[in-house]
Write a protein that holds these residues in place. Structure first.
Motif, PDB file in Angstrom:
ATOM      1  N   ASP A   1       2.455   1.510  -3.413  1.00  0.00           N
ATOM      2  CA  ASP A   1       1.709   2.182  -4.343  1.00  0.00           C
ATOM      3  C   ASP A   1       1.539   3.813  -4.179  1.00  0.00           C
ATOM      4  O   ASP A   1       1.550   4.516  -5.070  1.00  0.00           O
ATOM      5  CB  ASP A   1       0.274   1.460  -4.343  1.00  0.00           C
ATOM      6  CG  ASP A   1       0.417   0.140  -4.908  1.00  0.00           C
ATOM      7  OD1 ASP A   1       1.339  -0.094  -5.623  1.00  0.00           O
ATOM      8  OD2 ASP A   1      -0.612  -0.599  -4.610  1.00  0.00           O
TER       9      ASP A   1
ATOM     10  N   ARG B   1      -7.528   1.639  -5.473  1.00  0.00           N
ATOM     11  CA  ARG B   1      -6.765   0.593  -4.948  1.00  0.00           C
ATOM     12  C   ARG B   1      -7.360  -0.848  -5.786  1.00  0.00           C
ATOM     13  O   ARG B   1      -6.866  -2.121  -5.687  1.00  0.00           O
ATOM     14  CB  ARG B   1      -7.195   0.107  -3.371  1.00  0.00           C
ATOM     15  CG  ARG B   1      -6.688   1.163  -2.723  1.00  0.00           C
ATOM     16  CD  ARG B   1      -7.080   0.905  -1.119  1.00  0.00           C
ATOM     17  NE  ARG B   1      -7.071   2.126  -0.508  1.00  0.00           N
ATOM     18  CZ  ARG B   1      -7.324   2.239   0.778  1.00  0.00           C
ATOM     19  NH1 ARG B   1      -8.035   1.317   1.720  1.00  0.00           N
ATOM     20  NH2 ARG B   1      -7.190   3.381   1.455  1.00  0.00           N
TER      21      ARG B   1
ATOM     22  N   HIS C   1       0.693  -1.108   0.073  1.00  0.00           N
ATOM     23  CA  HIS C   1      -0.108   0.141  -0.113  1.00  0.00           C
ATOM     24  C   HIS C   1       0.906   1.225   0.006  1.00  0.00           C
ATOM     25  O   HIS C   1       0.720   1.962  -0.610  1.00  0.00           O
ATOM     26  CB  HIS C   1      -0.885  -0.063   1.121  1.00  0.00           C
ATOM     27  CG  HIS C   1      -1.771   1.292   1.399  1.00  0.00           C
ATOM     28  ND1 HIS C   1      -2.745   1.678   0.464  1.00  0.00           N
ATOM     29  CD2 HIS C   1      -1.676   2.217   2.354  1.00  0.00           C
ATOM     30  CE1 HIS C   1      -3.095   2.691   0.882  1.00  0.00           C
ATOM     31  NE2 HIS C   1      -2.396   3.165   1.799  1.00  0.00           N
TER      32      HIS C   1
ATOM     33  N   TYR D   1     -10.806   4.430  -2.099  1.00  0.00           N
ATOM     34  CA  TYR D   1     -10.955   2.946  -2.058  1.00  0.00           C
ATOM     35  C   TYR D   1     -10.963   2.601  -3.727  1.00  0.00           C
ATOM     36  O   TYR D   1     -10.248   1.611  -4.070  1.00  0.00           O
ATOM     37  CB  TYR D   1     -12.634   2.414  -1.862  1.00  0.00           C
ATOM     38  CG  TYR D   1     -12.627   2.616  -0.300  1.00  0.00           C
ATOM     39  CD1 TYR D   1     -12.322   1.714   0.755  1.00  0.00           C
ATOM     40  CD2 TYR D   1     -12.712   3.775   0.389  1.00  0.00           C
ATOM     41  CE1 TYR D   1     -12.811   1.858   1.994  1.00  0.00           C
ATOM     42  CE2 TYR D   1     -13.064   4.098   1.671  1.00  0.00           C
ATOM     43  CZ  TYR D   1     -13.097   2.772   2.289  1.00  0.00           C
ATOM     44  OH  TYR D   1     -13.185   3.116   3.626  1.00  0.00           O
TER      45      TYR D   1
END
Length: 404
Positions: free
Chosen positions: A7, A80, A4, A77
């Protein structure tokens, strides 16, 4: 580093290359959100990008806001996911049933967001939203994906443009290309060459207080005033929202400093007539002269450091990078990283975007600085960084801190 956070770091790097955040509205992107509203018959549509602490709307149709907090954002959200995120009824989805954007303005009941994937990372989304629950067919998903692909094409074309559409200055890419060409000529023929950066002081306050239309006017008038001073052979390009690069061929550092001082005085003397009355601004400048073998990117980096010194020393001034006197150069370097602020023994946290960093201090952007205490901890997960901080300066959406 977790996937995460990896990214996050890659997304911010790509956003920095795109140079899209905090830029003025553009017709090509406004048309896309307008089409989303018409095609899907929804009251709201946005073209959204996510940085370290917020969702920012390059284009928005049906809402007044241009940005919002990152954490509750549905687009946070969607980035992702590899496929569009479709939420037919937010009240029935456990991820969003208690979301502040569902039970408060804009009272979302339906959301459809297609990720914008560039360079192998999702940088944002094209979103259609409604205050009523609704179905969204596979055919509609395909149309949303096609519109997102058009948005990506527009972003890439924008990056290739030779001219900034607002100010007429060279685009970032064109400026770097011309700067490298002039650097190579200076190297080959032994000419003098000076590079400078210009940054309009407190420009975010202009946008916040008077609106983006007035901010756009200020940018245009500043560039117009600079062109009136510069020679035909000089080059000016828009590198960021309110940051411009200048290349002065056949100019020693001493000669260039005289020109830049004239530019500084010209900008400070502007009275820009707007619907909100006369606007006055100042600008900070950093300069560096060419040394044999020095890449143009290095010149930009050193001019950037010198410009930060001008900011740190009170703004509205011109400072040159001096190789032999590192104390004259600032320690802050420009960065673009996702961070988190924590206080109350870690029970209270805020997302932030780290915009400048050194061994002893940092500059951070937040949605709001109103509830921030004087002391807290700053973490940058992608770097494994964590330091206690003391607040040294505060504006509506930016703070400066010293590490303690």
């Amino acid at each position: 580093m977790s996937d995460h956070h990896h990214d996050d770091a890659r997304r911010l790097e790509t956003l920095a290359e795109l140079d899209i955040l905090d830029t003025p509205r553009e017709h090509a992107f406004d048309r896309l959100t307008g089409l989303c509203r018409k095609i899907f018959d929804v009251p709201m549509a946005t073209l959204t990008f996510i940085d370290g602490h917020r969702q920012w709307f390059k284009a928005v149709d049906g809402m007044a806001d241009r940005e919002g907090e990152r954490r509750p954002a549905f687009c946070n959200y969607a980035i992702r996911e590899n496929e569009p995120l479709i939420v037919p009824d937010t009240h029935l989805d456990p991820r969003f049933a208690d979301n502040v954007l569902v039970h408060g303005r804009p009272f979302l009941r339906f959301y459809a967001g297609a990720p914008l994937r560039i360079g192998g990372v999702n940088v944002g989304t094209l979103c259609a939203m409604d205050t009523r629950p609704r179905a969204f067919s596979a055919h509609e998903v395909a149309i949303l994906e096609d519109l997102a692909a058009i948005a990506i094409d527009e972003l890439m074309l924008r990056n290739l443009s030779m001219r900034d559409s607002l100010t007429g200055a060279l685009s970032r890419r064109a400026f770097r290309g011309e700067g490298e060409r002039l650097r190579a000529l200076a190297e080959r023929h032994g000419h003098k060459l000076t590079c400078a950066l210009l940054d309009i002081d407190h420009f975010k306050s202009v946008n916040d207080q008077y609106g983006h239309a007035v901010g756009d006017l200020v940018l245009s008038k500043v560039v117009e005033a600079c062109r009136a001073v510069l020679r035909e052979s000089d080059v000016i390009g828009r590198l960021g929202g309110e940051e411009f690069g200048i290349v002065l061929p056949h100019a020693s550092l001493a000669d260039a400093m005289a020109v830049l001082e004239k530019l500084r005085a010209t900008v400070a003397g502007l009275s820009i007539e707007s619907p909100c009355g006369a606007i006055r601004v100042t600008a900070s400048f950093g300069a560096v002269d060419f040394m044999p073998g020095m890449p143009f990117d290095t010149m930009l980096e050193r001019a950037d450091l010198a410009m930060y010194a001008a900011k740190n020393n009170g703004r509205n001034q011109v400072i040159a990078w001096v190789e032999a006197a590192p104390s004259a150069a600032p320690t802050l370097r420009r960065v673009f990283k996702a961070g988190q602020i924590a206080f109350n023994a870690g029970r209270s946290t805020f997302d932030c975007t780290v915009r400048a960093l050194s061994e002893s201090e940092a500059a951070l952007d937040l949605i709001s600085t109103a509830e921030l205490p004087e002391h807290f901890k700053l973490a940058i997960a992608s770097d494994g960084f964590s330091r206690a901080c003391r607040l040294t300066a505060r504006s509506d959406k930016r703070i400066e801190v010293a590490f303690v």
